[in-house]
Structure formats: structure tokens, C-alpha cells
Motif scaffolding. Structure first.
Motif, mmCIF file in Angstrom:
data_model
loop_
_atom_site.group_PDB
_atom_site.id
_atom_site.type_symbol
_atom_site.label_atom_id
_atom_site.label_comp_id
_atom_site.label_asym_id
_atom_site.label_seq_id
_atom_site.Cartn_x
_atom_site.Cartn_y
_atom_site.Cartn_z
ATOM 1 N N ALA A 36 99.351 -14.047 67.972
ATOM 2 C CA ALA A 36 99.134 -12.644 68.344
ATOM 3 C C ALA A 36 100.093 -12.239 69.453
ATOM 4 C CB ALA A 36 97.680 -12.437 68.781
ATOM 5 N N SER A 37 100.270 -13.110 70.430
ATOM 6 C CA SER A 37 101.215 -12.816 71.521
ATOM 7 C C SER A 37 102.632 -12.655 70.987
ATOM 8 C CB SER A 37 101.183 -13.929 72.575
ATOM 9 O OG SER A 37 99.934 -13.983 73.199
ATOM 10 N N LEU A 38 103.014 -13.521 70.059
ATOM 11 C CA LEU A 38 104.356 -13.420 69.470
ATOM 12 C C LEU A 38 104.559 -12.082 68.765
ATOM 13 C CD1 LEU A 38 104.827 -17.013 67.977
ATOM 14 C CD2 LEU A 38 106.136 -15.980 69.853
ATOM 15 N N VAL A 39 103.548 -11.650 68.027
ATOM 16 C CA VAL A 39 103.656 -10.369 67.322
ATOM 17 C C VAL A 39 103.846 -9.229 68.316
ATOM 18 C CG1 VAL A 39 102.367 -8.680 65.935
ATOM 19 C CG2 VAL A 39 102.448 -11.088 65.241
ATOM 20 N N TYR A 40 103.044 -9.219 69.384
ATOM 21 C CA TYR A 40 103.170 -8.151 70.370
ATOM 22 C C TYR A 40 104.487 -8.243 71.134
ATOM 23 C CZ TYR A 40 98.510 -6.493 69.403
ATOM 24 O OH TYR A 40 97.399 -5.952 68.775
ATOM 25 N N LEU A 41 104.949 -9.450 71.420
ATOM 26 C CA LEU A 41 106.251 -9.608 72.083
ATOM 27 C C LEU A 41 107.389 -9.136 71.177
ATOM 28 C CD1 LEU A 41 105.854 -13.051 73.878
ATOM 29 C CD2 LEU A 41 106.188 -10.821 74.963
ATOM 30 N N LEU A 42 107.321 -9.463 69.893
ATOM 31 C CA LEU A 42 108.351 -8.992 68.965
ATOM 32 C C LEU A 42 108.334 -7.475 68.864
ATOM 33 C CD1 LEU A 42 108.125 -11.675 66.143
ATOM 34 C CD2 LEU A 42 110.105 -11.215 67.617
ATOM 35 N N ALA A 43 107.144 -6.892 68.837
ATOM 36 C CA ALA A 43 107.049 -5.424 68.783
ATOM 37 C C ALA A 43 107.701 -4.816 70.023
ATOM 38 C CB ALA A 43 105.594 -4.990 68.674
ATOM 39 N N GLU A 44 107.454 -5.411 71.176
ATOM 40 C CA GLU A 44 108.050 -4.914 72.420
ATOM 41 C C GLU A 44 109.575 -5.080 72.383
ATOM 42 O OE1 GLU A 44 107.632 -2.956 76.029
ATOM 43 O OE2 GLU A 44 106.153 -3.334 74.469
ATOM 44 N N ARG A 45 110.025 -6.217 71.884
ATOM 45 C CA ARG A 45 111.464 -6.465 71.775
ATOM 46 C C ARG A 45 112.117 -5.418 70.875
ATOM 47 N NH1 ARG A 45 115.829 -8.749 69.511
ATOM 48 N NH2 ARG A 45 116.919 -10.417 70.622
ATOM 49 N N PHE A 46 111.472 -5.126 69.738
ATOM 50 C CA PHE A 46 112.047 -4.154 68.821
ATOM 51 C C PHE A 46 112.049 -2.740 69.396
ATOM 52 C CE2 PHE A 46 111.761 -7.496 65.594
ATOM 53 C CZ PHE A 46 113.002 -7.341 64.994
ATOM 54 N N LYS A 47 111.125 -2.429 70.297
ATOM 55 C CA LYS A 47 111.186 -1.125 70.967
ATOM 56 C C LYS A 47 112.487 -1.002 71.758
ATOM 57 C CE LYS A 47 106.202 -0.621 71.418
ATOM 58 N NZ LYS A 47 105.063 -0.716 72.347
ATOM 59 N N PHE A 48 112.873 -2.085 72.421
ATOM 60 C CA PHE A 48 114.118 -2.060 73.185
ATOM 61 C C PHE A 48 115.339 -2.054 72.269
ATOM 62 C CE2 PHE A 48 111.282 -3.569 76.573
ATOM 63 C CZ PHE A 48 111.642 -2.682 77.571
ATOM 64 N N THR A 49 115.287 -2.822 71.184
ATOM 65 C CA THR A 49 116.452 -2.823 70.294
ATOM 66 C C THR A 49 116.601 -1.481 69.580
ATOM 67 O OG1 THR A 49 115.253 -3.872 68.452
ATOM 68 C CG2 THR A 49 116.448 -5.329 69.973
ATOM 69 N N GLN A 50 115.489 -0.764 69.386
ATOM 70 C CA GLN A 50 115.579 0.592 68.826
ATOM 71 C C GLN A 50 116.319 1.505 69.808
ATOM 72 O OE1 GLN A 50 114.583 1.722 65.749
ATOM 73 N NE2 GLN A 50 113.976 -0.346 65.199
ATOM 74 N N ARG A 51 116.029 1.338 71.093
ATOM 75 C CA ARG A 51 116.741 2.127 72.119
ATOM 76 C C ARG A 51 118.233 1.804 72.083
ATOM 77 N NH1 ARG A 51 113.852 1.452 77.759
ATOM 78 N NH2 ARG A 51 115.708 2.625 78.368
ATOM 79 N N VAL A 52 118.558 0.520 71.943
ATOM 80 C CA VAL A 52 119.966 0.108 71.842
ATOM 81 C C VAL A 52 120.589 0.757 70.610
ATOM 82 C CG1 VAL A 52 121.513 -1.841 71.383
ATOM 83 C CG2 VAL A 52 119.710 -2.069 73.098
#
Length: 129
Positions: A36-52
């Protein structure tokens, strides 16, 4: 948001002593929490890569940055070694994520591509433009 699932879902019920199954379920509970933590961390990571991706699209930068990608793979391999994880696994994992990020960046670039506007007419000559 909570989803119902059976934390004791297993095809092993009835095949082992209940104490062993309880220990198995306890260990699996920890694995479930990490997943579950990995899923939420990946979601957070993708929020930043979307900004990039949006930043790259606005400035017509390519979706892929091979120099950055190579450096990140090397960095994650070093971290994996420090964590007693196979560096090859870390590389495969990051390559999968990078491929997804590039796919997202390409989609963003297509969505945010400037719309061609008809040339404006004016009496101003080239020196006045």
C-alpha cells in the motif's frame, strides 16, 4: 478510500497448522502494508513527473532525458546494493517506471501542443514585426 479484501485470502487454509497460518497471515499483513505504501509513493512520484511533463511540454523539451535516466539507474543500483536488493531488479523496476513517465510526457506534449493559428495580416513590413 477503503476497499474490502480478505487479508487471509489463501489457498493454504486447511493444509497447515493454524499457528503456522497465523504467522503467515501476520507476515503477509506487513507485506500488504508495504505494498500500500508503494502504491501511494508511486502515485506521489507520478504527480511530480506529471509536473515535469507539463514543464517540458511548455518549453518544447523532449519527453526523454537519457542522461538523467542513466544517472538515476546508476543511483538506484547503488541504493539497491546498500539495501541488499539485487541491483538488476532495481534497474528493471526503474526502467519500467521511466517507460511509463515517458509515455505520460508524450501524452502531455500532445495535449499541450500549441494550436497553429492562422497568420495575422497587417500592413507592417518585416522590419516592423
Amino acid at each position: 478510500m477503503s476497499h474490502d479484501y480478505d487479508p487471509h485470502a489463501s489457498s493454504l487454509a486447511g493444509t497447515a497448522d493454524q499457528d503456522i497460518l497465523e504467522e503467515l497471515y501476520e507476515i503477509r499483513g506487513s507485506i500488504d502494508n508495504i505494498d500500500a505504501s508503494l502504491v501511494y509513493l508511486l502515485a506521489e512520484r507520478f504527480k511530480f513527473t506529471q509536473r515535469v511533463g507539463r514543464l517540458k511540454a511548455r518549453h518544447a523539451l523532449p519527453p526523454s532525458d537519457p542522461g538523467r535516466e542513466a544517472a538515476q539507474i546508476e543511483r538506484l543500483q547503488d541504493l539497491a546494493r546498500d539495501a541488499d536488493l539485487e541491483p538488476e531488479f532495481a534497474e528493471k523496476f526503474l526502467n519500467f517506471i521511466i517507460a511509463e513517465v515517458i509515455r505520460h510526457h508524450r501524452a502531455i506534449a500532445e495535449d499541450e501542443a500549441p494550436v497553429a493559428r492562422p497568420a495575422e495580416t497587417s500592413d507592417a513590413g518585416p522590419a516592423d514585426a
